[in-house]
Design an enzyme around this catalytic site. Structure first.
Site, PDB file in Angstrom:
ATOM      1  N   ARG A  72       0.948  -1.442  -0.200  1.00 13.81           N
ATOM      2  CA  ARG A  72       0.224   0.149  -0.241  1.00 13.81           C
ATOM      3  C   ARG A  72       0.844   0.943  -0.056  1.00 13.81           C
ATOM      4  O   ARG A  72       1.458   1.828   0.757  1.00 13.81           O
ATOM      5  CB  ARG A  72      -0.968   0.226   1.166  1.00 13.81           C
ATOM      6  CG  ARG A  72      -1.747   1.253   0.953  1.00 13.81           C
ATOM      7  CD  ARG A  72      -2.913   0.727   2.217  1.00 13.81           C
ATOM      8  NE  ARG A  72      -2.187   2.207   3.459  1.00 13.81           N
ATOM      9  CZ  ARG A  72      -1.944   1.319   4.055  1.00 13.81           C
ATOM     10  NH1 ARG A  72      -2.703   0.525   5.458  1.00 13.81           N
ATOM     11  NH2 ARG A  72      -1.144   2.418   5.756  1.00 13.81           N
ATOM     12  N   GLU A  95       4.746   6.710   2.256  1.00 14.36           N
ATOM     13  CA  GLU A  95       5.903   5.959   2.872  1.00 14.36           C
ATOM     14  C   GLU A  95       5.301   4.768   1.536  1.00 14.36           C
ATOM     15  O   GLU A  95       3.910   5.131   1.131  1.00 14.36           O
ATOM     16  CB  GLU A  95       5.900   5.493   3.831  1.00 14.36           C
ATOM     17  CG  GLU A  95       4.325   4.776   4.587  1.00 14.36           C
ATOM     18  CD  GLU A  95       4.036   4.077   5.026  1.00 14.36           C
ATOM     19  OE1 GLU A  95       5.337   3.330   5.708  1.00 14.36           O
ATOM     20  OE2 GLU A  95       3.088   3.896   6.320  1.00 14.36           O
ATOM     21  N   ASN A 145       4.260   1.057   2.398  1.00 16.22           N
ATOM     22  CA  ASN A 145       4.468  -0.114   2.989  1.00 16.22           C
ATOM     23  C   ASN A 145       4.173  -2.240   2.098  1.00 16.22           C
ATOM     24  O   ASN A 145       3.779  -2.057   1.385  1.00 16.22           O
ATOM     25  CB  ASN A 145       2.872  -0.454   3.513  1.00 16.22           C
ATOM     26  CG  ASN A 145       2.609   1.192   4.576  1.00 16.22           C
ATOM     27  OD1 ASN A 145       4.034   0.972   5.497  1.00 16.22           O
ATOM     28  ND2 ASN A 145       2.348   2.091   4.736  1.00 16.22           N
ATOM     29  N   SER A 148      -2.805  -2.817   6.281  1.00 19.64           N
ATOM     30  CA  SER A 148      -3.667  -3.641   6.308  1.00 19.64           C
ATOM     31  C   SER A 148      -4.798  -2.485   5.777  1.00 19.64           C
ATOM     32  O   SER A 148      -4.744  -1.549   4.741  1.00 19.64           O
ATOM     33  CB  SER A 148      -3.483  -3.131   8.228  1.00 19.64           C
ATOM     34  OG  SER A 148      -2.886  -1.810   8.329  1.00 19.64           O
ATOM     35  N   LYS A 200      11.896   2.643   5.289  1.00 15.72           N
ATOM     36  CA  LYS A 200      11.529   4.587   5.751  1.00 15.72           C
ATOM     37  C   LYS A 200      13.557   4.927   4.653  1.00 15.72           C
ATOM     38  O   LYS A 200      13.723   5.793   3.824  1.00 15.72           O
ATOM     39  CB  LYS A 200      11.661   4.685   6.678  1.00 15.72           C
ATOM     40  CG  LYS A 200      10.090   5.071   6.972  1.00 15.72           C
ATOM     41  CD  LYS A 200       9.824   5.167   7.691  1.00 15.72           C
ATOM     42  CE  LYS A 200       7.719   4.593   7.994  1.00 15.72           C
ATOM     43  NZ  LYS A 200       7.487   3.662   8.716  1.00 15.72           N
ATOM     44  N   LYS A 247      11.853  10.331  11.004  1.00 17.58           N
ATOM     45  CA  LYS A 247      11.385   8.670  11.358  1.00 17.58           C
ATOM     46  C   LYS A 247      12.504   8.107  11.707  1.00 17.58           C
ATOM     47  O   LYS A 247      13.206   8.138  10.319  1.00 17.58           O
ATOM     48  CB  LYS A 247      10.215   8.936  10.548  1.00 17.58           C
ATOM     49  CG  LYS A 247       9.656   9.697   9.109  1.00 17.58           C
ATOM     50  CD  LYS A 247       9.118   8.981   8.227  1.00 17.58           C
ATOM     51  CE  LYS A 247       7.389   9.523   7.805  1.00 17.58           C
ATOM     52  NZ  LYS A 247       7.500   8.830   6.505  1.00 17.58           N
ATOM     53  N   GLU A 249       7.597   0.654  11.746  1.00 18.13           N
ATOM     54  CA  GLU A 249       5.720   0.377  10.908  1.00 18.13           C
ATOM     55  C   GLU A 249       4.925   0.723  11.717  1.00 18.13           C
ATOM     56  O   GLU A 249       5.191   0.334  13.422  1.00 18.13           O
ATOM     57  CB  GLU A 249       5.926  -0.458  10.306  1.00 18.13           C
ATOM     58  CG  GLU A 249       6.726  -0.859   8.761  1.00 18.13           C
ATOM     59  CD  GLU A 249       6.965   0.249   7.696  1.00 18.13           C
ATOM     60  OE1 GLU A 249       5.429   0.651   7.852  1.00 18.13           O
ATOM     61  OE2 GLU A 249       7.503   0.916   7.908  1.00 18.13           O
ATOM     62  N   GLY A 250       3.367   0.360  12.089  1.00 14.79           N
ATOM     63  CA  GLY A 250       2.852   0.587  12.513  1.00 14.79           C
ATOM     64  C   GLY A 250       2.343   2.207  12.815  1.00 14.79           C
ATOM     65  O   GLY A 250       1.211   2.097  13.742  1.00 14.79           O
ATOM     66  N   ARG A 301      -7.705   6.862   4.853  1.00 17.03           N
ATOM     67  CA  ARG A 301      -8.128   7.868   6.129  1.00 17.03           C
ATOM     68  C   ARG A 301      -8.182   9.033   6.384  1.00 17.03           C
ATOM     69  O   ARG A 301      -7.343  10.040   5.820  1.00 17.03           O
ATOM     70  CB  ARG A 301      -6.680   7.435   7.092  1.00 17.03           C
ATOM     71  CG  ARG A 301      -7.034   5.776   7.392  1.00 17.03           C
ATOM     72  CD  ARG A 301      -5.823   5.187   7.646  1.00 17.03           C
ATOM     73  NE  ARG A 301      -4.431   5.505   6.722  1.00 17.03           N
ATOM     74  CZ  ARG A 301      -3.444   4.909   6.909  1.00 17.03           C
ATOM     75  NH1 ARG A 301      -2.867   4.083   8.050  1.00 17.03           N
ATOM     76  NH2 ARG A 301      -2.271   5.852   5.759  1.00 17.03           N
TER      77      ARG A 301
HETATM   78  P1  ADP Z   1       4.537   4.007   9.547  1.00 18.41           P
HETATM   79  O1  ADP Z   1       4.394   3.012   9.007  1.00 18.41           O
HETATM   80  O2  ADP Z   1       4.208   3.702  11.581  1.00 18.41           O
HETATM   81  O3  ADP Z   1       2.402   4.389   9.216  1.00 18.41           O
HETATM   82  P2  ADP Z   1       4.158   6.745   8.024  1.00 18.41           P
HETATM   83  O4  ADP Z   1       5.543   6.968   8.024  1.00 18.41           O
HETATM   84  O5  ADP Z   1       3.012   6.580   7.836  1.00 18.41           O
HETATM   85  O6  ADP Z   1       4.561   5.481   9.175  1.00 18.41           O
HETATM   86  O7  ADP Z   1       3.853   7.917   9.452  1.00 18.41           O
HETATM   87  C1  ADP Z   1       2.625   8.118  10.175  1.00 18.41           C
HETATM   88  C2  ADP Z   1       1.543   8.720  10.071  1.00 18.41           C
HETATM   89  O8  ADP Z   1       2.648  10.682  10.311  1.00 18.41           O
HETATM   90  C3  ADP Z   1       1.524   9.156   8.820  1.00 18.41           C
HETATM   91  O9  ADP Z   1       0.690   8.321   8.048  1.00 18.41           O
HETATM   92  C4  ADP Z   1       0.614  10.383   8.512  1.00 18.41           C
HETATM   93  O10 ADP Z   1      -0.265  11.500   8.916  1.00 18.41           O
HETATM   94  C5  ADP Z   1       1.883  11.104   9.466  1.00 18.41           C
HETATM   95  N1  ADP Z   1       3.424  11.391   8.279  1.00 18.41           N
HETATM   96  C6  ADP Z   1       4.279  10.615   7.857  1.00 18.41           C
HETATM   97  N2  ADP Z   1       5.214  11.161   7.625  1.00 18.41           N
HETATM   98  C7  ADP Z   1       4.858  12.712   6.381  1.00 18.41           C
HETATM   99  C8  ADP Z   1       4.877  13.708   6.324  1.00 18.41           C
HETATM  100  N3  ADP Z   1       6.398  14.108   5.670  1.00 18.41           N
HETATM  101  N4  ADP Z   1       4.386  15.142   6.555  1.00 18.41           N
HETATM  102  C9  ADP Z   1       3.070  15.285   7.012  1.00 18.41           C
HETATM  103  N5  ADP Z   1       2.697  14.190   8.178  1.00 18.41           N
HETATM  104  C10 ADP Z   1       3.520  12.889   8.181  1.00 18.41           C
HETATM  105 MG    MG Z   2       4.442   2.229   7.370  1.00 18.99          MG
HETATM  106 MG    MG Z   3       2.157   4.694   7.164  1.00 16.49          MG
END
Ligand code: ADP
Ligand code: MG
Ligand code: MG
Length: 499
Positions: free
Chosen positions: A153, A169, A171, A176, A334, A388, A392-393, A475
């Site tokens: 995803r 990102e 996944n 999920s 990442k 970051k 994950e999660g 979401r």
């Molecule tokens: P995970 O693998 O834990 O889901 P993400 O990279 O998706 O990690 O980050 C989790 C959440 O943080 C995202 O769903 C988003 O809401 C927020 N986020 C992540 N990166 C950014 C970004 N560059 N700008 C704004 N919000 C972000």
């Molecule tokens: Mg993720």
């Molecule tokens: Mg995410």
């Protein structure tokens, strides 16, 4: 600051626009534009619909709900109305899915690239270290994964100022909500079919979403390739899982449409009940496993003892099809995302120039912390960045003043701990008024949205059997929260209304 007073249906609350967040001036609907009586009827109908159609999660208030099905269910958090989203950006995101599928596959085949890119991270991040060790062992054994299945995803946000669709990102493990999200689109279509006239909204503008059927189909096709009619699909699960119905949806479709049995086991159970035959066949509880579908194993907490790591290793050694393999898992970190954003890296893995341009267009600023210029900028203006770790999660990222504090600490410590993180440009999507349904209560708040596009990839040696876009996940989360997933209690499942 703009103000909106909540509806009678929820917690009464005044919204002020956050610093740095622009409250959209032209929402498709506002809180005052909709007749209160219509809203109340829609809330009632939506709650009934979700209960009747399995749009449910385990209720955390019920003790046994995370362990056994059929007790303590509550509707999944959802938005009452779909989120407006431009059709062109929606198509752009869908278009990217097969390209990312192929990219992951190509990257996964370059073991040296994965090991080298993560070599500094390995020194300071024990979890990534353990994953890399398994990967190294597979390289040493010259283990070949001839049948490869990816259920990915790719998540995006639409940057309000530049109107660019930017990737958050990708996944590659435990992507999920394929089960539940397609129900939300159906719920919204059903509501709009009935109430759309009053709201001047057309249910046909909510795109169909076949995520759960497509993911089940991909798993079934992989099972077919394994070619043992007595084998089953193993779903690797956490022992306490509240999002189990999302998983059960896929298992039910596998049984009902494809006639394929699944079993659910934790990593610890697999360690005790699993057996690896000399020919590579994995047996769990005496049953041959055709496909291992991971819905656990992506977080350090999934490995509380050596037992879980042992299970992960012998699963990887087996001839079962892994979704994902250790290489696919690592390709979704990442750090690899950040590496791929460097100049000329995509060219190493993709051949088609147009594809490369499309992928590059959705990359935002991504940096390693050894880039001192960027670290300096991030200390000056931490609100423009997200820091970051390789996790994950949800709930692991660092925002705002914490970015500055952490960067200063890392500079002072002069360790290599900086290699555990990447820096990413923060994206600021449009803020829209939203009705968020949780626990039977409607909260009215301003929200930002993240669009995920599912992708499935299946190949056997040179034959690509599936490379598809598989529906979407929208979401929406309260705009004042940095992060917060659906499970964590800040976000809700949504769908899109094409504009
Ligand atoms: P995970 O693998 O834990 O889901 P993400 O990279 O998706 O990690 O980050 C989790 C959440 O943080 C995202 O769903 C988003 O809401 C927020 N986020 C992540 N990166 C950014 C970004 N560059 N700008 C704004 N919000 C972000
Ligand atoms: Mg993720
Ligand atoms: Mg995410």
């Amino acid at each position: 600051a703009s103000k909106a007073v909540a509806l009678k249906c929820g917690r009464v609350k005044e919204m002020e626009s956050q610093e740095g967040i622009v409250v959209s001036t032209k929402p498709m609907w506002d809180f005052h534009g909709i007749d209160e009586e219509v809203i109340q009827k829609m809330i009632f109908d939506a709650l009934v619909w979700s209960s009747l159609h399995g749009l449910v999660v385990g209720d955390r208030n019920s003790l046994r709900s995370g362990k056994v099905p059929g007790v303590g269910m509550v509707h999944a958090p959802f938005a009452l109305l779909p989120m407006p989203f431009p059709e062109s950006h929606w198509r752009q995101a869908c278009d990217l899915a097969p390209i990312f599928n192929e990219l992951v596959d190509r990257v996964s085949l370059d073991g040296r690239f994965l090991q080298d890119s993560l070599s500094r991270t390995k020194k300071v991040d024990v979890f990534t270290h353990r994953l890399l060790d398994i990967h190294s062992k597979m390289l040493e054994m010259n283990k070949k994964e001839e049948i490869r299945l990816g259920l990915h995803r790719s998540d995006y946000m639409l940057d309000e100022q530049t109107k660019l669709l930017l990737q958050i990102e990708l996944n590659t493990i435990s992507s999920s909500f394929a089960g539940l999200t397609s129900l939300v689109s159906e719920l919204h279509r059903s509501l709009l079919k009935y109430y759309g006239g009053k709201l001047e909204l057309d249910s046909k503008r909510v795109p169909g979403n076949s995520a759960r059927f497509k993911f089940a189909e991909a798993l079934a096709k992989a099972w077919m390739e394994y070619n043992n009619p007595r084998a089953v699909i193993l779903v690797v699960v956490q022992s306490d899982e509240h999002n189990m119905y999302d998983q059960h949806w896929l298992c039910a479709l596998l049984r009902e449409i494809h006639g394929i049995a699944t079993i659910r086991k934790t990593l610890a159970e697999i360690d005790t009940e699993g057996e690896l035959l000399p020919d590579g066949t994995l047996l769990v509880g005496g049953q041959a496993i055709a496909v291992i579908y991971f819905r656990a194993g992506y977080a350090p907490t999934d490995y509380p003892s050596e037992s879980e790591w042992r299970a992960r290793l012998f699963m990887e050694e087996s001839s079962s099809i892994k979704c994902p393999s250790i290489s696919y898992h690592l390709a979704g970190t990442k750090k690899i995302q950040q590496e791929l954003a460097k100049p000329n890296l995509l060219e190493r893995f993709l051949d088609n120039k147009e594809d490369i341009a499309k992928v590059r267009k959705c990359f935002t600023g991504l940096w390693s912390l050894d880039d001192l210029d960027i670290v300096r900028k991030a200390i000056e203006k931490p609100e423009l960045f997200v820091m970051k770790p390789q996790r994950e999660g949800g709930g692991n990222n660092i925002y705002g003043d914490d970015v500055r504090e952490n960067l200063l600490r890392l500079q002072k410590d002069k360790t290599e701990e900086d290699a555990a993180y990447i820096l990413m440009q923060r994206i600021f999507p449009t803020v829209s008024p939203t009705f968020l349904m949780r626990d039977g209560i409607c909260h009215k708040d301003h929200a930002i949205s993240e669009l995920g596009i599912y992708g499935a990839y299946l190949r056997n040696k040179d034959k690509v059997l599936m490379n598809d876009q598989c529906g979407y996940l929208m979401r929406s989360k309260v705009s004042s929260s940095n992060e917060g997933g659906v499970a964590a209690g800040f976000a809700v499942l949504d769908s899109i209304y094409l504009t």
